[in-house]
Every structure is written in C-alpha cells, then in structure tokens.
Design an enzyme around this catalytic site. Structure first.
Site, PDB file in Angstrom:
ATOM      1  N   ASN A 153       4.770   3.354 -55.506  1.00  0.00           N
ATOM      2  CA  ASN A 153       4.892   2.951 -57.854  1.00  0.00           C
ATOM      3  C   ASN A 153       5.862   3.391 -58.095  1.00  0.00           C
ATOM      4  O   ASN A 153       6.354   4.687 -57.868  1.00  0.00           O
ATOM      5  CB  ASN A 153       3.350   3.261 -57.827  1.00  0.00           C
ATOM      6  CG  ASN A 153       2.995   3.580 -59.293  1.00  0.00           C
ATOM      7  OD1 ASN A 153       3.167   2.715 -60.003  1.00  0.00           O
ATOM      8  ND2 ASN A 153       2.981   5.024 -59.948  1.00  0.00           N
ATOM      9  N   GLY A 154       6.650   2.372 -59.010  1.00  0.00           N
ATOM     10  CA  GLY A 154       8.105   2.984 -59.733  1.00  0.00           C
ATOM     11  C   GLY A 154       8.832   1.970 -60.321  1.00  0.00           C
ATOM     12  O   GLY A 154       8.170   1.069 -60.215  1.00  0.00           O
ATOM     13  N   GLU A 155       9.644   2.773 -61.052  1.00  0.00           N
ATOM     14  CA  GLU A 155      10.645   1.593 -61.682  1.00  0.00           C
ATOM     15  C   GLU A 155      11.521   2.124 -60.788  1.00  0.00           C
ATOM     16  O   GLU A 155      12.221   4.038 -61.780  1.00  0.00           O
ATOM     17  CB  GLU A 155      10.760   0.847 -62.583  1.00  0.00           C
ATOM     18  CG  GLU A 155       9.496   0.687 -63.923  1.00  0.00           C
ATOM     19  CD  GLU A 155       9.499   0.049 -65.081  1.00  0.00           C
ATOM     20  OE1 GLU A 155      10.239   0.028 -65.695  1.00  0.00           O
ATOM     21  OE2 GLU A 155       8.142   1.552 -64.946  1.00  0.00           O
ATOM     22  N   ARG A 181      -1.350  -3.672 -56.901  1.00  0.00           N
ATOM     23  CA  ARG A 181       0.129  -3.901 -57.591  1.00  0.00           C
ATOM     24  C   ARG A 181      -0.168  -4.264 -58.772  1.00  0.00           C
ATOM     25  O   ARG A 181      -0.577  -5.277 -59.435  1.00  0.00           O
ATOM     26  CB  ARG A 181       0.885  -4.567 -56.543  1.00  0.00           C
ATOM     27  CG  ARG A 181       1.978  -4.850 -57.413  1.00  0.00           C
ATOM     28  CD  ARG A 181       3.076  -6.095 -56.060  1.00  0.00           C
ATOM     29  NE  ARG A 181       4.202  -6.369 -56.679  1.00  0.00           N
ATOM     30  CZ  ARG A 181       5.058  -7.426 -56.472  1.00  0.00           C
ATOM     31  NH1 ARG A 181       4.346  -8.755 -56.439  1.00  0.00           N
ATOM     32  NH2 ARG A 181       6.212  -7.184 -56.873  1.00  0.00           N
ATOM     33  N   LEU A 182       0.552  -4.438 -59.953  1.00  0.00           N
ATOM     34  CA  LEU A 182       1.100  -4.742 -60.607  1.00  0.00           C
ATOM     35  C   LEU A 182       2.463  -5.234 -60.540  1.00  0.00           C
ATOM     36  O   LEU A 182       3.380  -4.447 -60.970  1.00  0.00           O
ATOM     37  CB  LEU A 182       1.055  -3.655 -62.438  1.00  0.00           C
ATOM     38  CG  LEU A 182       1.050  -4.298 -63.761  1.00  0.00           C
ATOM     39  CD1 LEU A 182       0.358  -4.892 -63.956  1.00  0.00           C
ATOM     40  CD2 LEU A 182       1.045  -3.399 -64.853  1.00  0.00           C
ATOM     41  N   ALA A 183       2.544  -6.615 -60.789  1.00  0.00           N
ATOM     42  CA  ALA A 183       4.018  -7.338 -60.957  1.00  0.00           C
ATOM     43  C   ALA A 183       4.845  -6.979 -61.946  1.00  0.00           C
ATOM     44  O   ALA A 183       4.359  -8.527 -63.424  1.00  0.00           O
ATOM     45  CB  ALA A 183       3.797  -8.726 -59.934  1.00  0.00           C
ATOM     46  N   ASP A 211      12.615  -3.866 -56.759  1.00  0.00           N
ATOM     47  CA  ASP A 211      13.216  -2.538 -56.481  1.00  0.00           C
ATOM     48  C   ASP A 211      12.747  -2.197 -54.909  1.00  0.00           C
ATOM     49  O   ASP A 211      13.381  -0.409 -54.364  1.00  0.00           O
ATOM     50  CB  ASP A 211      12.985  -0.991 -57.534  1.00  0.00           C
ATOM     51  CG  ASP A 211      11.672  -1.746 -58.482  1.00  0.00           C
ATOM     52  OD1 ASP A 211      10.673  -2.080 -57.833  1.00  0.00           O
ATOM     53  OD2 ASP A 211      11.184  -0.934 -58.993  1.00  0.00           O
ATOM     54  N   CYS A 257       1.574   0.680 -60.764  1.00  0.00           N
ATOM     55  CA  CYS A 257       0.493   0.743 -59.751  1.00  0.00           C
ATOM     56  C   CYS A 257      -0.392   1.260 -58.861  1.00  0.00           C
ATOM     57  O   CYS A 257      -0.465   2.506 -59.339  1.00  0.00           O
ATOM     58  CB  CYS A 257       1.218  -0.456 -58.183  1.00  0.00           C
ATOM     59  SG  CYS A 257       2.678  -2.150 -59.182  1.00  0.00           S
TER      60      CYS A 257
END
Length: 233
Positions: A99-101, A72-74, A124, A28
């Site tokens: 932006n992350g995981e 956003r990349l959903a 998250d 993102c």
C-alpha cells in the site's frame, strides 16, 4: 525490528493519514496470516473489512499456512498492477502486498535494470518488489515515498514488514498462537476467529486519556501492536 536512518526503535514489531490524489482517497489495504490455520470464511471476513480502503479489486495469495491479502485502489497501471504480486529472483520466490506511492519509481527502475532486472508493469509495486529482492532491508533507504508493505520469501518461510518514515500508511500486527497476523487496520486482525477484542489497563487508559490518539507502537487492544514509522523487520 529496526528503524531507518539511525532512529531508535522498540524491540518488537512494534497513525494514519490519508494522502489525497486528484480528489480521491489514495489508499489500498494489506493483510496477512502467517503460520496459522484459516479457511474461506476467515479470508472472506478479513477481505470484507478491507474493501473500504480498496474498492477497485482484491487478491489473495495462499500457500500452506501463509496468506497475503490485498484490496486495491487502482491509480497506476490498473490492469497489470494487481496484487499480491510475485517475483522469482535468484532462486527465491518473493510475494508482496503493498500500500503506497513511491515517488522515485522511475529512478529506481532504471537502476535495477542496470543490475539485470526486467519489468512487465509500470507499477511502483513491482519496483518495490525487485528492490527488496536486490537489496533486502537496505532497499528502504532508497525509497522516497509513503508505504506499508509485506514481502513473503516463500522458500525461506519468512516475512518482511516495512513502513514509511512519516507513518502515513498504517500497519498493525499481532503475534498469535505461534504465528503472525498483520493488516492496515486493527479491525481486520480482530476478525480472525481466535483473536479477542480485549482492552488491558494500558489500552483503556489510552482511550480515556488520549483518545482518539494513542501511544506510538500501540494498537490499543491487547496484543495488537503498530509497526512504528520508519521501522521494518
């Protein structure tokens, strides 16, 4: 600015690798304007530079001279994980652009629930936001993942920036005219009207001798710095 887990860090807010997830680029984009003037043209210009990283949606939180931006990349909870995301906790108003995981999301969510937090999404992002509200800077020691984020504490009028230890997710900033600009990519900062794309001697040397690499903490352009991996502040 501090570095997590005992590593040294530069004394100012001071790499990018794309994580592949199921065949797509998992990323993102975040950005912010703190303590500076802006208008719709400025915000539109900044968002435009961010859409490549976040094609599935965009959001803006604006309050006074402070703005947080997100594209956003959903992947997780596309409907409810929209950003910037807000939280009221113990009298403070927190707003995050992230932006992350976070790989230990479920474990942290369970721990936070035991401490009285409740959640309305499966994202998250919400866990990161609640974790910061609960533990402040110490929350980063609990995170197992790749991330770059900013959290605005509106009543205190402060912003907190954090980046993962490996520096997978990028984060740049510029102290400018008494305020702060930050973004996932330098080009977003350069769209602000009074920021000039100037090279100083050090930046030019990096392009000539290191390009396409650069020195840790440097954004190459004059006054633009990188939040180094594992740093926060």
């Amino acid at each position: 600015l501090t570095r997590l887990h005992g590593f040294s860090c530069t004394n100012s807010f001071e790499m990018h690798r794309i994580q592949r997830w199921k065949g797509v680029e998992s990323m993102c984009a975040i950005a912010g304007i703190l303590g500076l003037n802006y208008d719709e043209v400025v915000l539109k210009s900044m968002i435009t530079t961010m859409r490549r990283r976040g094609p599935d949606g965009e959001g803006i939180y604006a309050s006074g001279e402070n703005v947080l931006l997100h594209t956003r990349l959903a992947i997780i909870d596309p409907e409810n994980g929209k950003q910037p995301m807000e939280l009221i906790w113990e009298g403070e108003h927190y707003i995050i652009t992230y932006n992350g995981e976070l790989y230990n999301t479920s474990e942290l969510r369970a721990e936070l629930k035991r401490l009285g937090h409740s959640f309305i999404t499966h994202s998250d992002t919400e866990v990161v936001l609640h974790a910061y509200a609960q533990w402040k800077e110490a929350a980063l020691d609990k995170f197992n993942g790749i991330f770059a984020f900013a959290i605005l504490e509106e009543k205190r009028n402060t912003v907190f920036l954090g980046r993962d230890r490996m520096g997978v997710k990028p984060l740049f900033y510029k102290l400018h005219d008494g305020g702060l600009l930050f973004a996932s990519e330098m080009k977003t900062i350069l769209t602000y009207p009074t920021v000039k794309a100037e090279l100083d001697r050090e930046g030019a040397a990096q392009l000539l001798l290191l390009g396409p690499g650069r020195m840790p903490g440097s954004g190459v352009f004059r006054g633009i710095c990188e939040v180094e991996p594992g740093c926060c502040g």
